[in-house]
Design a protein around this motif. Structure first.
Motif, PDB file in Angstrom:
ATOM      1  N   ASP A 390       0.837  -1.208   0.000  1.00  0.00           N
ATOM      2  CA  ASP A 390       0.000   0.000   0.000  1.00  0.00           C
ATOM      3  C   ASP A 390       0.868   1.253   0.000  1.00  0.00           C
ATOM      4  N   ASN A 391       1.922   1.239   0.789  1.00  0.00           N
ATOM      5  CA  ASN A 391       2.821   2.393   0.842  1.00  0.00           C
ATOM      6  C   ASN A 391       3.517   2.608  -0.502  1.00  0.00           C
ATOM      7  N   LEU A 392       3.895   1.505  -1.151  1.00  0.00           N
ATOM      8  CA  LEU A 392       4.545   1.608  -2.453  1.00  0.00           C
ATOM      9  C   LEU A 392       3.584   2.191  -3.485  1.00  0.00           C
ATOM     10  N   SER A 397       1.980   6.523  -7.078  1.00  0.00           N
ATOM     11  CA  SER A 397       0.881   7.391  -7.498  1.00  0.00           C
ATOM     12  C   SER A 397       1.245   8.860  -7.298  1.00  0.00           C
ATOM     13  N   SER A 398       1.886   9.156  -6.171  1.00  0.00           N
ATOM     14  CA  SER A 398       2.301  10.527  -5.882  1.00  0.00           C
ATOM     15  C   SER A 398       3.327  11.013  -6.897  1.00  0.00           C
ATOM     16  N   ARG A 399       4.263  10.120  -7.264  1.00  0.00           N
ATOM     17  CA  ARG A 399       5.299  10.505  -8.227  1.00  0.00           C
ATOM     18  C   ARG A 399       4.692  10.742  -9.616  1.00  0.00           C
ATOM     19  N   ILE A 406      -2.023  14.558 -12.667  1.00  0.00           N
ATOM     20  CA  ILE A 406      -3.307  13.969 -12.279  1.00  0.00           C
ATOM     21  C   ILE A 406      -3.064  12.756 -11.393  1.00  0.00           C
ATOM     22  N   ASN A 407      -4.070  12.413 -10.622  1.00  0.00           N
ATOM     23  CA  ASN A 407      -3.973  11.245  -9.743  1.00  0.00           C
ATOM     24  C   ASN A 407      -4.211   9.967 -10.545  1.00  0.00           C
TER      25      ASN A 407
END
Length: 432
Positions: A390-392, A397-399, A406-407
């Motif tokens: 989940d953290n990965l 997604s943030s990068r 966009i998300n």
């Protein structure tokens, strides 16, 4: 001492001499199609231009474009400029979206194509003592036979293994002492992955170079291939409409040189279709300069890149093209933002936990288009627990949001979920 260039005359020709050559060939080609291909005569007449209007290279901008639908509308041989008695081979695209694109060749067309393929392979370390394993499909697709004839022109040993049967590919690399591998970059990754599972390190074989094309791939993908196999990963670019591979090739410094003595490149603004300056990004346009069976005039490739006249350390003066950012018809518009698959791939390759395997899934929720990315991670990472995964996903997604604005939700799939490619990888799944 072995020669450095396959065709020194053209590979290091100065710019003014090259432009003079191009203009001479361009005048002949434009007159050739106007006299022999009704489609071009009508198109030129409708645009109010004639071959005599071509007095300098820049005058090509007065002439109309040709596009893929023109080939389909004139299927199979309506754009052929010679009688079928002069045609010695016919290639074609896969035709997955309708009638295939056909590519007829005269004997001289084939001779020129073989020489251009040899030119590119020679720049990429292939020599008469090389053993070249050709893992492209042999058939209507131009790749397989294009690489075969280029290697034969050089005079090296060719292993025509064809696509698929991955374990056999690895066996041949080991047993035959293969030094050069030709295939799509995605299939090379499939071969590398299988070899790793078999406990085989390509660094301990004779394999030294890879010669890849037929699909877009990023610099990050090249780095991944080289890091996992120890080879130099080189590129060939081409289209069935023009000749197949052989339009351009990377040198040892990974600059992509266009064989501009055979094809005249332009870049135009994809919106206005007006020419842009060197170094500016836009749609790549090609005009055949020497082909006789089916020359293309101002063919819109839909590929997005830029052209450059920078000095290359390899000594070649041939104009260079940037790596293809994507195709204008592969561009996804999500929430008003232009997104190319290569942008997604570049971000994914930044994360060492991620395997170079992904799919972009497009869906529609109500009236809004949504994009999601599915990828695989290394087996040890997948087994490290849901919190880690989940953290990965959040980091990736943030990068991506930083890069394209966009998300994009990320889904991590179990190992070996995504289908491995033996040809062109399918990157986009459109469910809209």
């Amino acid at each position: 001492m072995a020669k450095k260039y396959w065709d020194e005359k053209f590979e290091i020709m100065n710019e003014s001499d090259m432009k003079a050559w191009q203009l001479q060939q361009l005048k002949q080609t434009v007159a050739w199609v106007y006299e022999r291909v009704p489609f071009y005569k009508k198109a030129f007449d409708n645009a109010g231009v004639k071959p005599s209007d071509l007095q300098k290279l820049e005058d090509i901008a007065k002439f109309p474009f040709s596009v893929k639908t023109d080939l389909r509308d004139n299927y199979p041989f309506g754009l052929c400029a010679v009688p079928m008695s002069d045609v010695v081979r016919i290639h074609a695209s896969s035709g997955t979206t309708g009638k295939p694109i056909t590519g007829p060749y005269t004997a001289e067309d084939l001779n020129q194509w073989a020489d251009l393929m040899a030119r590119g392979l020679w720049a990429q370390e292939v020599r008469p003592d090389s053993i070249l394993q050709n893992a492209y499909g042999m058939g209507l697709f131009t790749g397989g036979l294009g690489f075969l004839q280029g290697a034969m022109r050089i005079g090296c040993a060719v292993v025509p293994s064809g696509a698929g049967m991955t374990e056999r590919q690895i066996m041949l690399i080991q047993d035959f002492g293969t030094t050069a591998l030709c295939c799509t970059p995605s299939y090379c990754l499939t071969i590398i992955e299988k070899a790793e599972k078999m406990g085989i390190d390509f660094r301990k074989t004779n394999l030294r170079t890879g010669h890849f094309g037929a699909e877009p791939w990023t610099v990050e993908m090249r780095t991944e291939i080289e890091a996992r196999s120890g080879i130099h990963a080189y590129e060939h670019y081409g289209l069935t409409e023009l000749m197949g591979p052989g339009v351009s090739f990377t040198c040892e410094y990974y600059n992509i040189h266009i064989n501009e003595d055979h094809v005249l490149p332009e870049i135009v603004d994809p919106g206005t279709l007006e020419p842009v300056d060197l170094g500016e990004e836009g749609e790549l346009i090609f005009t055949s300069l020497q082909r006789r069976a089916m020359p293309m005039i101002r063919y819109r490739t839909r590929d997005i890149c830029a052209l450059r006249r920078d000095k290359c350390e390899c000594g070649r003066t041939l104009i260079t093209m940037d790596k293809i950012l994507g195709r204008s018809d592969d561009m996804m518009i999500i929430s008003g933002v232009n997104v190319f698959p290569s942008q997604i791939e570049t971000v994914l390759m930044e994360f060492e936990e991620v395997e170079p395997l992904y799919q972009i899934r497009l869906r529609k929720k109500g009236y809004i288009d949504h994009i999601g990315v599915e990828t695989e991670v290394k087996a040890a990472v997948y087994q490290s627990g849901q919190e880690t995964l989940d953290n990965l996903c959040k980091k990736i997604s943030s990068r991506i949001q930083q890069v394209i604005g966009i998300n994009v939700p990320i889904t991590i799939l179990p190992p070996e979920t995504i289908e491995r490619s033996i040809g062109k990888a399918k990157r986009i799944i459109d469910e809209r």
